[in-house]
Write an enzyme that holds these catalytic residues in place. Structure first.
Site: not given
Ligand code: NAD
Length: 295
Positions: A54, A98, A121
């Site tokens: 990422k 994460q 997200d």
């Protein structure tokens, strides 16, 4: 007739190059360089790979990347403290913690602590609610990626019968919301659904997000249907490396479907591309500038 294979790698590359163009336009016009902060708690190797990739992909698209690592022993208070600092940092436009978190940490509380404007997200209840109510939201990356693939493959989705198999908060539910927003007639199937094969045979669009290898069989697919396979399952192989398969029995389904995503190379690459896209969208909204064209 064999299905057309939907090339997620090529589509993700197109999204990423639109993101890079948008980043360069934002920098040129407003001096804005979108920044993505990724937080990794603990030393899970798979999560470490995701986080590094990422970061690398953000930098390749011209954005800033901030990687924060906490030990597996970090407390909830320490993690929430880091999230609060990132919420307050003007150079950070997107925050991703994460998952999964190590035992003892409360993922829901962490997600709720993220500023909804930086929640790239799309898991914060505010963004979940905004998506459900049809307002502008930061949309979860994997379902957003599936929508891009479907719209590229089929054009308008209006009026189509769509089946989402799976009702998780990160894939199934937001996927159903997005299909509804695109004017599909949407069915959500889950572990308690009766006659899943029969329900599936009525669908023109099938999105499988179950987490069970090759669960959806070719005989369940209507001729010509579009099949989006979100599943990522690793099957053991004699060499110990394992083999990735989706939630759909690919060869069987490809013999009947009109279009289908492979695993790997289908939905997977879209997720990071949509994360970068969300970071640019978040930066534009925070700085109150118009989204660059074509994003
Ligand atoms: P999850 O375990 O949270 O949810 C699975 C869903 O499947 C549940 O809602 C459950 O009701 C449903 N289900 C289970 N058994 C069923 C059955 N017999 N019949 C019908 N439905 C059934 O999983 P998730 O997080 O939504 O992920 C699903 C899959 O997608 C996993 O393989 C995961 O690895 C993959 N995934 C891929 C990406 C990506 O980037 N491509 C992102 C997220 C998840």
């Amino acid at each position: 007739m064999a299905a057309r294979i939907i090339d997620g790698k090529a589509s993700a590359a197109r999204v990423t190059s639109r993101v890079a163009a948008a980043v360069s336009a934002l920098q040129g016009a407003h001096g804005i360089v979108p920044g993505l902060a990724v937080v990794l708690v603990g030393d899970d190797p798979a999560s470490g790979v995701y986080v590094r990739s990422k970061g690398r992909r953000s930098v390749e698209a011209g954005m800033r990347s901030f990687e924060h690592r906490l030990p597996a022993t970090a407390s909830q208070v320490e993690l929430l403290g880091l999230v609060a600092r990132l919420n307050a940092a003007p150079e950070v436009n997107g925050i991703l913690v994460q998952m999964p978190l190590p035992r003892g940490l409360d993922p829901a509380a962490v997600i709720e602590a993220i500023d909804p404007a930086k929640d790239v997200d799309g898991f914060h209840p505010i963004n979940v609610g905004r998506l459900a109510s049809g307002a502008d939201a930061l949309v979860p990356c994997t379902p957003q990626g599936c929508m891009i693939l479907l719209e590229e493959a089929l054009g308008s989705l209006a009026g189509r019968e769509a089946l989402v198999i799976g009702r998780s908060g990160i894939v199934g539910k937001p996927m159903a919301q997005l299909l509804l927003k695109a004017d599909c007639t949407v069915t959500i199937a889950h572990s308690r659904t009766r006659d899943l094969p029969g329900t599936c045979r009525r669908a023109e669009i099938v999105v499988a997000a179950v987490g069970k290898p090759e669960f959806v069989r070719g005989g369940w697919i209507a001729p010509g249907a579009a099949v989006i396979d979100v599943g990522i399952n690793r099957l053991p192989t004699p060499d110990g490396k394992g083999r990735l398969v989706g939630d759909v029995a690919f060869a069987e389904a490809a013999a009947v479907a009109g279009a289908i995503t492979p695993v790997p190379g289908g939905v997977g690459p879209m997720t990071i591309a949509c994360l970068l896209r969300n970071t640019v969208i978040a930066a534009c909204r925070q700085r109150q500038v118009r989204l660059p064209d074509g994003l």
